[in-house]
Design an enzyme around this catalytic site. Structure first.
Site, PDB file in Angstrom:
ATOM      1  N   GLU A 131       0.997  -1.269   0.037  1.00 46.38           N
ATOM      2  CA  GLU A 131       0.054  -0.049  -0.182  1.00 46.38           C
ATOM      3  C   GLU A 131       0.976   1.302  -0.030  1.00 46.38           C
ATOM      4  O   GLU A 131       1.829   1.210   0.740  1.00 46.38           O
ATOM      5  CB  GLU A 131      -0.848   0.100   1.191  1.00 46.38           C
ATOM      6  CG  GLU A 131      -1.753   1.422   1.316  1.00 46.38           C
ATOM      7  CD  GLU A 131      -2.719   1.104   2.268  1.00 46.38           C
ATOM      8  OE1 GLU A 131      -3.455   0.090   2.480  1.00 46.38           O
ATOM      9  OE2 GLU A 131      -2.920   1.966   3.282  1.00 46.38           O
ATOM     10  N   THR A 162      -3.872   4.825  -1.471  1.00 42.72           N
ATOM     11  CA  THR A 162      -4.937   5.333  -0.737  1.00 42.72           C
ATOM     12  C   THR A 162      -5.355   6.653  -1.239  1.00 42.72           C
ATOM     13  O   THR A 162      -4.976   7.226  -2.113  1.00 42.72           O
ATOM     14  CB  THR A 162      -4.421   5.774   0.728  1.00 42.72           C
ATOM     15  OG1 THR A 162      -3.518   6.929   0.729  1.00 42.72           O
ATOM     16  CG2 THR A 162      -3.956   4.442   1.423  1.00 42.72           C
ATOM     17  N   HIS A 204      -8.191   2.894  -3.649  1.00 38.65           N
ATOM     18  CA  HIS A 204      -9.102   3.081  -2.572  1.00 38.65           C
ATOM     19  C   HIS A 204      -9.832   3.992  -2.747  1.00 38.65           C
ATOM     20  O   HIS A 204      -9.794   5.275  -3.122  1.00 38.65           O
ATOM     21  CB  HIS A 204      -8.256   3.640  -1.403  1.00 38.65           C
ATOM     22  CG  HIS A 204      -7.207   2.420  -0.885  1.00 38.65           C
ATOM     23  ND1 HIS A 204      -6.873   2.469   0.665  1.00 38.65           N
ATOM     24  CD2 HIS A 204      -6.401   1.554  -1.507  1.00 38.65           C
ATOM     25  CE1 HIS A 204      -6.043   1.544   0.908  1.00 38.65           C
ATOM     26  NE2 HIS A 204      -5.488   1.008  -0.570  1.00 38.65           N
ATOM     27  N   GLY A 228     -14.834   5.438   4.571  1.00 34.07           N
ATOM     28  CA  GLY A 228     -14.118   6.717   4.992  1.00 34.07           C
ATOM     29  C   GLY A 228     -14.432   7.420   5.812  1.00 34.07           C
ATOM     30  O   GLY A 228     -15.312   6.833   6.924  1.00 34.07           O
ATOM     31  N   ASP A 229     -13.869   8.368   6.315  1.00 25.92           N
ATOM     32  CA  ASP A 229     -14.038   9.175   7.708  1.00 25.92           C
ATOM     33  C   ASP A 229     -14.539  10.415   7.420  1.00 25.92           C
ATOM     34  O   ASP A 229     -14.187  10.850   6.206  1.00 25.92           O
ATOM     35  CB  ASP A 229     -12.889   9.301   8.438  1.00 25.92           C
ATOM     36  CG  ASP A 229     -12.555   7.867   9.030  1.00 25.92           C
ATOM     37  OD1 ASP A 229     -13.289   6.887   9.501  1.00 25.92           O
ATOM     38  OD2 ASP A 229     -11.343   7.320   8.727  1.00 25.92           O
ATOM     39  N   ALA A 288     -19.707   1.356   3.692  1.00 22.59           N
ATOM     40  CA  ALA A 288     -18.851   0.940   2.587  1.00 22.59           C
ATOM     41  C   ALA A 288     -19.831  -0.159   1.537  1.00 22.59           C
ATOM     42  O   ALA A 288     -19.608  -0.234   0.249  1.00 22.59           O
ATOM     43  CB  ALA A 288     -17.756   0.256   2.926  1.00 22.59           C
ATOM     44  N   HIS A 321     -14.003  -2.855  14.440  1.00 16.83           N
ATOM     45  CA  HIS A 321     -13.953  -1.326  14.062  1.00 16.83           C
ATOM     46  C   HIS A 321     -14.329  -0.645  15.344  1.00 16.83           C
ATOM     47  O   HIS A 321     -15.288  -0.990  16.120  1.00 16.83           O
ATOM     48  CB  HIS A 321     -14.997  -1.151  13.025  1.00 16.83           C
ATOM     49  CG  HIS A 321     -14.945   0.108  12.189  1.00 16.83           C
ATOM     50  ND1 HIS A 321     -15.864   1.161  12.887  1.00 16.83           N
ATOM     51  CD2 HIS A 321     -14.135   0.905  11.497  1.00 16.83           C
ATOM     52  CE1 HIS A 321     -15.437   2.374  12.081  1.00 16.83           C
ATOM     53  NE2 HIS A 321     -14.514   2.048  11.291  1.00 16.83           N
TER      54      HIS A 321
HETATM   55  P1  FAD Z   1     -17.797   0.103   6.774  1.00 18.18           P
HETATM   56  O1  FAD Z   1     -17.513  -1.156   6.312  1.00 18.18           O
HETATM   57  O2  FAD Z   1     -18.987   0.868   6.391  1.00 18.18           O
HETATM   58  O3  FAD Z   1     -18.094   0.146   8.406  1.00 18.18           O
HETATM   59  C1  FAD Z   1     -17.896   1.143   9.283  1.00 18.18           C
HETATM   60  C2  FAD Z   1     -18.732   0.932  10.424  1.00 18.18           C
HETATM   61  O4  FAD Z   1     -19.850   0.799  10.165  1.00 18.18           O
HETATM   62  C3  FAD Z   1     -18.211  -0.471  11.396  1.00 18.18           C
HETATM   63  O5  FAD Z   1     -18.600  -0.191  12.611  1.00 18.18           O
HETATM   64  C4  FAD Z   1     -19.392  -1.342  10.706  1.00 18.18           C
HETATM   65  O6  FAD Z   1     -19.576  -2.331  11.848  1.00 18.18           O
HETATM   66  C5  FAD Z   1     -20.814  -0.377  10.961  1.00 18.18           C
HETATM   67  N1  FAD Z   1     -21.520  -0.864   9.766  1.00 18.18           N
HETATM   68  C6  FAD Z   1     -21.484  -1.293   8.535  1.00 18.18           C
HETATM   69  N2  FAD Z   1     -22.534  -1.450   7.815  1.00 18.18           N
HETATM   70  C7  FAD Z   1     -23.766  -1.138   8.630  1.00 18.18           C
HETATM   71  C8  FAD Z   1     -25.032  -1.165   8.626  1.00 18.18           C
HETATM   72  N3  FAD Z   1     -25.612  -1.653   7.735  1.00 18.18           N
HETATM   73  N4  FAD Z   1     -25.772  -0.663   9.696  1.00 18.18           N
HETATM   74  C9  FAD Z   1     -25.131  -0.289  10.842  1.00 18.18           C
HETATM   75  N5  FAD Z   1     -23.621  -0.435  11.178  1.00 18.18           N
HETATM   76  C10 FAD Z   1     -22.965  -0.637   9.930  1.00 18.18           C
HETATM   77  N6  FAD Z   1      -9.945   5.759   4.864  1.00 18.18           N
HETATM   78  C11 FAD Z   1      -9.740   6.753   3.771  1.00 18.18           C
HETATM   79  O7  FAD Z   1     -10.370   7.669   4.018  1.00 18.18           O
HETATM   80  N7  FAD Z   1      -8.982   6.368   2.623  1.00 18.18           N
HETATM   81  C12 FAD Z   1      -8.242   5.424   2.565  1.00 18.18           C
HETATM   82  O8  FAD Z   1      -7.597   5.133   1.512  1.00 18.18           O
HETATM   83  C13 FAD Z   1      -8.166   4.179   3.273  1.00 18.18           C
HETATM   84  N8  FAD Z   1      -7.658   3.003   3.363  1.00 18.18           N
HETATM   85  C14 FAD Z   1      -7.864   2.122   4.189  1.00 18.18           C
HETATM   86  C15 FAD Z   1      -7.339   0.768   3.899  1.00 18.18           C
HETATM   87  C16 FAD Z   1      -7.504  -0.180   4.939  1.00 18.18           C
HETATM   88  C17 FAD Z   1      -7.061  -1.539   4.540  1.00 18.18           C
HETATM   89  C18 FAD Z   1      -8.378   0.055   5.821  1.00 18.18           C
HETATM   90  C19 FAD Z   1      -8.880  -1.139   6.845  1.00 18.18           C
HETATM   91  C20 FAD Z   1      -9.016   1.123   6.144  1.00 18.18           C
HETATM   92  C21 FAD Z   1      -8.951   2.304   5.212  1.00 18.18           C
HETATM   93  N9  FAD Z   1      -9.558   3.510   5.587  1.00 18.18           N
HETATM   94  C22 FAD Z   1      -8.958   4.645   4.637  1.00 18.18           C
HETATM   95  C23 FAD Z   1      -9.991   3.726   6.928  1.00 18.18           C
HETATM   96  C24 FAD Z   1     -11.542   3.392   6.561  1.00 18.18           C
HETATM   97  O9  FAD Z   1     -12.095   4.502   5.715  1.00 18.18           O
HETATM   98  C25 FAD Z   1     -12.314   3.649   8.037  1.00 18.18           C
HETATM   99  O10 FAD Z   1     -11.761   2.468   8.793  1.00 18.18           O
HETATM  100  C26 FAD Z   1     -13.669   3.847   8.330  1.00 18.18           C
HETATM  101  O11 FAD Z   1     -14.003   4.233   9.465  1.00 18.18           O
HETATM  102  C27 FAD Z   1     -14.481   2.572   7.976  1.00 18.18           C
HETATM  103  O12 FAD Z   1     -14.315   2.057   6.680  1.00 18.18           O
HETATM  104  P2  FAD Z   1     -15.249   0.852   6.035  1.00 18.18           P
HETATM  105  O13 FAD Z   1     -15.115   0.724   4.757  1.00 18.18           O
HETATM  106  O14 FAD Z   1     -14.407  -0.463   6.858  1.00 18.18           O
HETATM  107  O15 FAD Z   1     -16.582   0.973   6.784  1.00 18.18           O
END
Ligand code: FAD
Length: 283
Positions: free
Chosen positions: A11, A42, A73, A104-105, A120, A145
């Site tokens: 990455e 990223t 990403h 994302g955040d 996501a 998470h």
């Molecule tokens: P999700 O899968 O949407 O999950 C987020 C939270 O919501 C979790 O607590 C999950 O349990 C909960 N959730 C999911 N679906 C539901 C639902 N239907 N109802 C209720 N709760 C739900 N961030 C960036 O901005 N740019 C990057 O390039 C980047 N790269 C990353 C690469 C990796 C390998 C990792 C692990 C993270 C990366 N991140 C990046 C950070 C990521 O965007 C954050 O960790 C973010 O907080 C969660 O993203 P996610 O896609 O896992 O979210």
């Protein structure tokens, strides 16, 4: 016993928006010689996405030129559907068809998020419906998470995301392989059977790792705390100890049949090279 092929990937992050995109090309030149299965790029980690998407796609296009598969990403909460479509079209025109779909955040400057995507899994469904030729991966969290209401709920949500169309998962960084093995057991039990690549971050700087851990919540096993205590204030020793710790983690993961290793390179080709040399005969 037959050796199973372990996927091996890196990455990188694009330069800040004020720097020219070319500043990363030297890093890519060196990483490409290590012949990873893919290099992911990223996009605005920390919540500032909009202006940086162009940089990310340019870096990914350069990776493609080197004959290596790029993975873009794509954090969705700060994009509208039409913006996501625009980015996917731009990727297609550069022959890039693999993305890591992320929530994302929220923007760190407090500006509002767009409302088209909440999780996501919404992005995964959107891409699979509108751009079925794209290969979509997702993120997962061996230590849960930070915002999840429970480990069980987090895995339930992960299952929903995977069922929306993910082909593979990449984990958040972790330092305790037992957390990863326990997580893998739990997700396999609920029928998540796609490959999971273990995210490994070599620790080469005490301050940045402490900051990173506050952000992601990875636990410090005692063995790892000892490394930081002993070598944390000696820059060169910490680099060697951090590389050795990562190599130990990777060796154990491969011995236990991990699907893949995803190395968070922190744009440091020297560290990636040393680790790759050390594990080459194993993957
Ligand atoms: P999700 O899968 O949407 O999950 C987020 C939270 O919501 C979790 O607590 C999950 O349990 C909960 N959730 C999911 N679906 C539901 C639902 N239907 N109802 C209720 N709760 C739900 N961030 C960036 O901005 N740019 C990057 O390039 C980047 N790269 C990353 C690469 C990796 C390998 C990792 C692990 C993270 C990366 N991140 C990046 C950070 C990521 O965007 C954050 O960790 C973010 O907080 C969660 O993203 P996610 O896609 O896992 O979210």
């Amino acid at each position: 016993m037959e050796k199973k092929k372990t996927a091996y990937s890196f990455e990188v992050f694009p330069p800040k928006k004020t720097s020219p995109v070319e500043v990363i090309y030297n890093t890519l030149e060196q990483l490409k010689d290590l012949n990873p299965d893919f290099i992911s790029v990223t996009l605005g980690a920390g919540g500032n996405n909009g202006n940086l998407a162009g940089h990310t796609i340019k870096v990914a296009a350069k990776i493609k030129e080197y004959g290596i598969e790029p993975v873009v990403h794509l954090p969705c909460v700060n994009f509208s559907k039409s913006e996501v479509s625009g980015l996917l079209e731009e990727m297609k025109s550069n022959d890039i068809t693999k993305v890591l779909a992320l929530r994302g955040d929220k923007p760190s400057d407090g500006s509002p998020t767009k409302n088209d995507f909440t999780y996501a899994s919404d992005l995964v469904s959107f891409i699979k419906q509108k751009y079925p030729s794209f290969n979509v991966m997702g993120a997962c969290y061996p230590e849960t998470h930070l915002e999840a209401t429970s480990p069980e709920k987090d895995i339930e949500n992960l299952k929903r995301k995977v069922d929306s169309g993910c082909s593979g998962l990449i984990t958040q960084l972790f330092f305790d392989n037992n957390c990863f093995y326990d997580f893998l057991n739990r997700i396999r039990q609920v029928g998540i059977n796609i490959p999971v690549e273990a995210g490994i971050m070599p620790v080469t700087n005490k301050n940045s790792i402490e900051h990173m851990i506050t952000l992601c919540g990875a636990s410090f096993p005692a063995k790892f705390s000892k490394v930081l205590q002993k070598f944390g204030n000696d820059k060169d020793a910490l680099i060697t100890a951090g590389i050795n710790y990562a190599v130990d983690q990777i060796t154990d993961l491969i011995a236990n049949g991990v699907d893949g290793i995803h190395l968070y390179t922190m744009n440091n080709p020297f560290v990636a090279q040393r680790i790759t040399d050390a594990v080459k005969g194993l993957i």
